[in-house]
Enzyme design. Sequence first.
Site, short mmCIF file in Angstrom:
data_model
loop_
_atom_site.label_atom_id
_atom_site.label_comp_id
_atom_site.label_asym_id
_atom_site.label_seq_id
_atom_site.Cartn_x
_atom_site.Cartn_y
_atom_site.Cartn_z
N CYS A 97 0.88 -1.16 0.00
CA CYS A 97 0.00 0.00 0.00
C CYS A 97 0.92 1.20 0.00
CB CYS A 97 -0.92 0.03 1.22
SG CYS A 97 -1.87 1.57 1.26
N CYS A 100 -0.51 4.11 2.53
CA CYS A 100 -0.52 3.95 3.99
C CYS A 100 -0.28 2.48 4.33
CB CYS A 100 -1.80 4.49 4.59
SG CYS A 100 -3.30 4.11 3.68
N SER A 101 -1.30 1.77 4.73
CA SER A 101 -1.08 0.39 5.16
C SER A 101 -2.32 -0.47 4.93
CB SER A 101 -0.70 0.36 6.64
OG SER A 101 -1.71 0.99 7.40
N CYS A 102 -3.07 -0.22 3.85
CA CYS A 102 -4.27 -1.01 3.57
C CYS A 102 -3.89 -2.48 3.46
CB CYS A 102 -4.94 -0.52 2.29
SG CYS A 102 -5.50 1.19 2.43
FE FE Z 1 -3.47 2.14 2.85
#
Ligand code: FE
Length: 192
Positions: A97, A100-102
């Site tokens: 991602c 961000c951190s999906c």
């Molecule tokens: Fe994300």
Amino acid sequence: MADDTGTPQRVEALETILVEKGYVEPAALDAIAEIYEDVGPKNGAKVVARCWVDAAYRERLLTDATSAIAELGFGGRQGEHMVAVENTPEVHHLIVCTLCSCYPWPVLGLPPAWYKSPAYRSRAVIDPRGLLADFGVTLAESQRIEVHDSTAEIRYLVVPMRPPGTEGWLEDKLAELVARDSMIGTGLPRVP
Ligand code: FE
């Protein structure tokens, strides 16, 4: 950068307050997080193992991953719009991602710390083959790497290639070969 839901930040803030006020032990919270990290990828491994043994399920998974995953009882938050991508001798899939951190919580649990690091997020795009080497994964030059950028709309599950020497194995035994990283693309399944 904030997760698209802001949930980890809220959880962290809540955790800080609860610990400060003496309501909970930090060690107990860590234990819960570890359990979730451990349980999540086991769900994903079940999906992969089913895909390996059941051609009709594989078809459904690659066509509509969200409902195929729900067939096994996994779904919910951060797993609403799943796409399964299958590794082959020609292509290896890698998930990142970049924003961000999906991450698909129902099938992989909580993302590892490195998944959220700026280094991972940029190198996966700039130099995926070098990044894989850092993770101990060396692919054949002929295998191209496809990088998929997770978003709030789409979460990916990598279906690794079934290891040789597992002919006739039952699902449960196959699932034990499938660790978290092999479903992100930064690892490969264990070869028996
Ligand atoms: Fe994300």
